[in-house]
Every structure is written in C-alpha cells, then in structure tokens.
Design a protein around this motif. Sequence first.
Motif, PDB file in Angstrom:
ATOM      1  N   GLY A   2     104.336  15.245   3.045  1.00  0.00           N
ATOM      2  CA  GLY A   2     103.368  16.315   2.857  1.00  0.00           C
ATOM      3  C   GLY A   2     102.005  15.773   2.492  1.00  0.00           C
ATOM      4  O   GLY A   2     101.843  14.582   2.210  1.00  0.00           O
TER       5      GLY A   2
ATOM      6  N   GLU B 106     103.718  12.853   9.849  1.00  0.00           N
ATOM      7  CA  GLU B 106     104.613  13.914   9.384  1.00  0.00           C
ATOM      8  C   GLU B 106     105.624  14.281  10.466  1.00  0.00           C
ATOM      9  O   GLU B 106     106.821  14.430  10.183  1.00  0.00           O
TER      10      GLU B 106
ATOM     11  N   SER C 210      99.516  19.419  10.980  1.00  0.00           N
ATOM     12  CA  SER C 210     100.291  19.154   9.758  1.00  0.00           C
ATOM     13  C   SER C 210     100.892  20.460   9.243  1.00  0.00           C
ATOM     14  O   SER C 210     100.226  21.494   9.239  1.00  0.00           O
ATOM     15  N   LYS C 211     102.124  20.398   8.804  1.00  0.00           N
ATOM     16  CA  LYS C 211     102.853  21.602   8.387  1.00  0.00           C
ATOM     17  C   LYS C 211     102.876  21.791   6.865  1.00  0.00           C
ATOM     18  O   LYS C 211     102.640  22.883   6.364  1.00  0.00           O
ATOM     19  N   ASN C 212     103.171  20.719   6.146  1.00  0.00           N
ATOM     20  CA  ASN C 212     103.298  20.828   4.692  1.00  0.00           C
ATOM     21  C   ASN C 212     101.988  20.378   4.040  1.00  0.00           C
ATOM     22  O   ASN C 212     101.824  19.218   3.656  1.00  0.00           O
TER      23      ASN C 212
ATOM     24  N   ILE D 265      99.234  21.192   1.040  1.00  0.00           N
ATOM     25  CA  ILE D 265      98.986  21.870  -0.230  1.00  0.00           C
ATOM     26  C   ILE D 265      97.493  21.795  -0.519  1.00  0.00           C
ATOM     27  O   ILE D 265      96.930  20.706  -0.659  1.00  0.00           O
TER      28      ILE D 265
ATOM     29  N   LEU E  41     106.162  17.021  -4.911  1.00  0.00           N
ATOM     30  CA  LEU E  41     105.947  15.951  -3.929  1.00  0.00           C
ATOM     31  C   LEU E  41     105.776  14.607  -4.622  1.00  0.00           C
ATOM     32  O   LEU E  41     106.378  13.605  -4.231  1.00  0.00           O
TER      33      LEU E  41
ATOM     34  N   LYS F 272     103.987  22.617  -6.330  1.00  0.00           N
ATOM     35  CA  LYS F 272     104.419  21.924  -5.110  1.00  0.00           C
ATOM     36  C   LYS F 272     103.929  20.483  -5.072  1.00  0.00           C
ATOM     37  O   LYS F 272     104.652  19.575  -4.634  1.00  0.00           O
TER      38      LYS F 272
ATOM     39  N   GLN G  93      95.786  21.506   8.877  1.00  0.00           N
ATOM     40  CA  GLN G  93      96.635  22.479   9.573  1.00  0.00           C
ATOM     41  C   GLN G  93      96.253  22.580  11.048  1.00  0.00           C
ATOM     42  O   GLN G  93      97.119  22.675  11.924  1.00  0.00           O
TER      43      GLN G  93
END
Length: 249
Positions: free
Chosen positions: A98, A91, A113-115, A117, A181, A177, A109
């Motif tokens: 994502g 990423e 990792s930022k995105n 779900i 993606l 979301k 997280q």
Amino acid sequence: MDEASLEKAAGLLARSKTAIALTGAGISVASGVPDFRSPGGLWDRYDPMAVATTTALDRAPRQVWEFLLDAISVIGPAKPNPAHAALARLEAAGRLAGIVTQNIDGLHQAAGSKNVIEFHGGMERYFCMGCGRAHAPEAALSLTRADIPWRCEACGAVVRPDIVFFGEAIPLDALDKSGQLALAADLIIVAGTSGEVAPANLLPREVRARGGTVVEINLTESALTGLADVSIFAAAETALPALAERALS
C-alpha cells in the motif's frame, strides 16, 4: 543516479515480504504539480492561515476559494508520471502492500494504485459544509471567479474540498490504516518527501524500530536520510521506475 545504491535498494525490495511506500510532493512535480512550499509555490502567493483553515472558510470563503481555484488549475489537468506508474506496477505484482501519501492530487489512484491512504484528503471530492451533500469534482473544474465561493444548490452553504486544512486532524481512518500497514511492513520506500511533517514522518521510524528497512528516494538529503538504509538521490520519476524494473526482474 548511483547505480550501487539502486541495486542495493532493488535487492532489499525483492527480498522483502511486505513493502509499503510513503510519498510526498516531490513525486508529483513531474506531473506539473509543484510543492506548495517550494519557491514559486502557492505558499509564496498566499498565507496558509488566511486561505487554508476552517476559520478562513467561515469568515472569508471567497478568499479561500480564490486560493482553491489556483490549486484546482494546477491539480485538475495533472496526469500520473512514471513514478506513480512504477508504484502501481509494484502493487499489481504483489510487491507493494500500500501507499501512504501526503498529496491531495489523486495521482496514485489515477495511475492504478488500489490501496492508497491519503493523510491530507483529496481534491477529487467535495462536500457541503452545511448539509454534507457530496458535489461532483467535475463541477469544480468549470468554476470561475464569478462562481465563488461555491455554494450548495440544496442549502446555500459553502462547498469545500475533502482535504485536511491547517488545524484539522488527520482522519482517524487514515491513521488507523497507515498504522496497520507500518506494523506489517518490513520495508518502506520514502519518495519525494522531506520527512519533516508529522505524523507521516513517524512511519519510517516505526518500520525501522521493528527491524525493517528504509529506502529513501529524494533529490537531496532529507530529515530521513540518517535513518535510511539506502538513499537514492534522484528524481522520483527516474528512480522509482528503475527500482521497480530491477526488483521485478
């Protein structure tokens, strides 16, 4: 680990314009978080319908919290493993748009990792079922059996983790979301999931239906093996770092 499959997957990932990942319990096993459904997992010791439904929370909150204490004792100390780190690296390098995860451990997280779900919520968030007040996750780590069920200091109602219990709907925001993606993706990496649980198992099919590529990483064949363009049968903590290394080189 089959080198030819790894090289093919790395080439596909390197050439993709928008790659995403779908992860399940298998990606966190090396972090000490066993699959709840595996032999010796929590569902061997607890009946899910008795400890993981909102009805159970209403009728038998102490029983539910006995289960939650066991889950916290496993998830709380867990740290990201090389599989989580590899996805975070992809990423950060702009190669992964994502992650959609079925896990509730928050390790993606924690790895950076930022995105991310979360289809089933996360054990790092707690709220009161009465007044909705947020409660610090650190407090959950210090709970003992003498403290359960955890009750809100403000109103006295039961506090619960922000996870999706059996019978509850996947959060609409997560569905929206993840759908966005999948709509944009031309490649999906499926790692550590049997592909048997809906609606997460629909994402690879959606990507494939629009001409995209499916790369599977699992220890053994899964419900998605027949759909995959490439299957790498190896542990996620071994295969994902190797895949990232080759795709980014």
